[in-house]
Write an enzyme that holds these catalytic residues in place. Structure first.
Site, short mmCIF file in Angstrom:
data_model
loop_
_atom_site.label_atom_id
_atom_site.label_comp_id
_atom_site.label_asym_id
_atom_site.label_seq_id
_atom_site.Cartn_x
_atom_site.Cartn_y
_atom_site.Cartn_z
N ASP A 224 0.84 -1.21 0.00
CA ASP A 224 0.00 0.00 0.00
C ASP A 224 0.87 1.26 0.00
OD1 ASP A 224 -2.10 -1.75 0.49
OD2 ASP A 224 -2.01 -1.40 2.66
N1 URA Z 1 -1.14 -5.98 3.98
C1 URA Z 1 -1.61 -4.72 3.98
O1 URA Z 1 -2.61 -4.44 4.61
N2 URA Z 1 -0.94 -3.80 3.29
C2 URA Z 1 0.18 -4.05 2.60
O2 URA Z 1 0.76 -3.15 1.98
C3 URA Z 1 0.65 -5.36 2.60
C4 URA Z 1 -0.03 -6.32 3.30
#
Ligand code: URA
Length: 245
Positions: free
Chosen positions: A106
């Site tokens: 993310d």
């Molecule tokens: N899980 C999440 O919530 N975000 C990420 O970036 C990776 C795994």
């Protein structure tokens, strides 16, 4: 027609496994073979038909690149962004190969992200059939209860199905600040999975970083920095995926 001769270190560097300087080191250390013979002489000329191995692994993908990147927060896991925000490939302007991220982190998540131009490798790393373990460290709002840990370890029902068993280790908890620092290892890669797993129990993730991807970790790599995977690491990752299918 005569085959074109090239210097060994140049061929190794061009294959994407390492820099020319490091290739020279590998040759001098006796870690390179040509047609089964160790070659320690820098500048040895090789033909395209010669079988070159670095640390026992053939240079079979001369144009393939494998990068371990420590993604900072506020960087998009993509090769372009229509809003002009920084994307992960902006960190590699010198690379002529068209690399892309393996899976995604993310915008607000930092940590270990692989980039490559090898589609088959990317698929092996991200396909749900190959259960590569990914370890995250998360700072949560609230106090994670032992019962919640147990449920995460067994698997919980999210809106896209039950999660596979996770490994969860509480590192520290602060009742006054109402926060928990926890490590969680999962073998799936669903969208925003870690955030959703903790949200299931009402815990907002305020900080999230991926610290391990299979056997790879971020040791010595600061946020925004990167290194190439060694041929041995690429091979290890492939074997791991295949053994877990
Ligand atoms: N899980 C999440 O919530 N975000 C990420 O970036 C990776 C795994």
């Amino acid at each position: 027609m005569a085959e074109q001769l090239d210097r060994l270190q140049k061929v190794i560097a061009r294959s994407g496994v390492t820099s020319r300087r490091k290739a020279e080191g590998l040759i001098e250390e006796g870690r390179v073979t040509v047609n089964g013979e160790v070659v320690k002489t820098l500048g040895t000329k090789v033909r395209p038909s010669d079988r070159i191995e670095v640390e026992g692994i053939p240079l079979e993908n001369p144009d393939k690149v494998y990068i371990l990147f420590h993604k900072p927060t506020k960087v998009i896991t993509s090769v372009s962004d229509d809003k002009g925000r920084t994307v992960v490939t902006d960190y590699f302007p010198q690379l002529k190969e068209r690399i892309f991220p393996v899976g995604r982190l993310d915008y607000e998540t930092s940590g270990l992200l692989l980039l490559t131009n090898d589609g088959e490798f990317a698929n092996q790393m991200t396909h749900p059939r190959y259960k590569i373990k990914k370890k995250y460290v998360a700072k949560l709002k609230g106090y994670l209860l032992r019962e919640e840990v147990k449920q995460l370890e067994k698997g919980i029902m999210l809106d896209d199905g039950k999660t596979a068993p996770a490994q969860v280790k509480v590192k520290s908890q602060d009742r006054d600040k109402n926060s928990t620092l926890v490590e969680i290892t999962i073998s799936e890669g669903r969208n925003r999975q870690v955030r959703r797993m903790f949200a299931h129990f009402g815990h907002e993730v305020v900080k999230l970083s991926r610290i391990e991807y299979g056997p790879l970790n971020l040791k010595g790599i600061n946020a925004g920095d990167a290194r190439e995977l060694s041929p041995h690491e690429v091979k290890m990752m492939r074997n791991m995926a295949q053994n877990q299918s």
